[in-house]
Design a protein around this motif. Structure first.
Motif: not given
Length: 350
Positions: A192-193, A233-234, A237, A240-241
């Motif tokens: 993710h990302m 996933k949360t 995200n 990694n954000g």
């Protein structure tokens, strides 16, 4: 296109391989099709051996995740161009040549993506890529044709090729020399990302990232590994954000952006809590804790990434907050943002 490898990273996706790999092989335009198997426990490897003998298989002994899986796979392949393609993507005839032509026309382009439509309803632009990836001032990602969960109907309004902030990892053509120069994906992201981080580092290093427009079109199922609503996933995200923002933001813009990002993340966590979604609310808190516990690592990675471009110097950026625009002002379409064109590092406009 013997200088190109189409690389599919697979984990327990035998059903997707059966469904979509025949189309990839039929429309590969001479490119070598490679499946890197992330230690699947289903019958993926048997399916590949029995039903797709033309496919080159790279078999890993453990699940390396999306990031390191691709890092390891591409390190074993000697091609000039790589297509990173999700196993749940249906390609259309003629999808690959326009991507190659675009990178040929723009020698400083590190990556390019096609238009991505929703496989379940191809009249809609798809969540993970749509008409090209953008970032707001706090590094929240969105797309031309997708703001948060609102997907626009594809009417050809995003058929124009243009530089963007990021190209979707669901389907992305990458120049091998740029991939190697930038060190591939950030391994600590796991998944993710990672493509956003790669593309941001590319812009900081003087490369461009492009969206090919309507000349190249694919369809993406989405949620093939983790469903859209999932605490894991949360966690990835949100963690990694923060790392994405910290690693790549220009020095003069980092402190205020990081503070505001943390505050908005907590607002999101409180919204989840108020909705009774305890697992995902906890995931936000865990993500922040994990980021700060590895702050030393992220500082070292920031030095390697050498952030230098201001928001106004990067392609595919929105100077405001897409969170406020969407939730506070009710702006649900990309056009509602009235994004001003900013110059990219190479003097293009977005």
């Amino acid at each position: 296109m013997q200088d190109t490898a189409i690389v599919i990273l697979n984990y327990n996706g035998a059903h997707f391989l059966r469904q979509f790999l025949p189309g990839v092989l039929a429309h590969a335009d001479g490119a070598q099709v490679v499946v890197a198997d992330n230690a699947s426990t289903d019958d993926s490897r048997e399916v590949l051996q029995r039903e797709f003998p033309a496919v080159q298989v790279l078999a890993f002994t453990e699940n390396l995740g999306f990031c390191e899986g691709y890092n390891q796979a591409l390190a074993r392949l000697n091609y000039d161009f790589y297509v990173l393609l999700n196993s749940d993507v249906a390609v259309r005839p003629g999808w690959l040549p326009p991507l190659r032509q675009l990178l040929a026309q723009h020698p400083r382009a590190a990556a390019a993506q096609p238009k991505i439509l929703a496989h379940a309803n191809p009249t809609l632009l798809e969540y993970a890529g749509a008409g090209g990836g953008y970032l707001d001032a706090l590094a929240y990602p969105f797309c031309r044709g997708r703001l948060f969960d609102t997907l626009e109907t594809d009417r050809g309004q995003y058929d124009d090729p243009r530089p963007v902030a990021w190209a979707s990892g669901a389907c992305c053509l990458v120049r091998a020399s740029a991939w190697r120069a930038l060190g591939g994906f950030e391994p600590a992201f796991f998944a993710h990302m990672e493509e956003i981080d790669f593309c941001w580092r590319a812009q900081n290093a003087g490369y461009e990232v492009w969206y090919a427009g309507g000349a190249s079109v694919v369809e993406h199922v989405g949620g093939g590994t983790l469903p859209k609503s999932n605490p894991r996933k949360t966690y990835l995200n949100f963690r990694n954000g923060l790392a994405l923002l910290f690693k790549n933001t220009a020095p003069g813009e980092l402190a205020p952006s990081l503070i505001l990002r943390l505050l908005l993340d907590w607002v999101a966590g409180l919204r989840l809590l108020a909705a009774g979604n305890w697992p995902e609310a906890r995931a936000v808190g865990r993500a922040h804790a994990a980021f700060f516990l590895r702050l030393g690592y992220w500082r070292r990675r920031r030095k390697l990434a050498a952030p230098r471009l201001l928001l106004s110097e990067r392609a595919g950026t929105y100077a405001g907050s897409v969170v406020w625009a969407y939730f506070g002002q009710g702006k649900k379409r990309f056009a509602d943002l009235s994004i001003t064109a900013y110059p990219s590092a190479a003097g293009k406009t977005n």
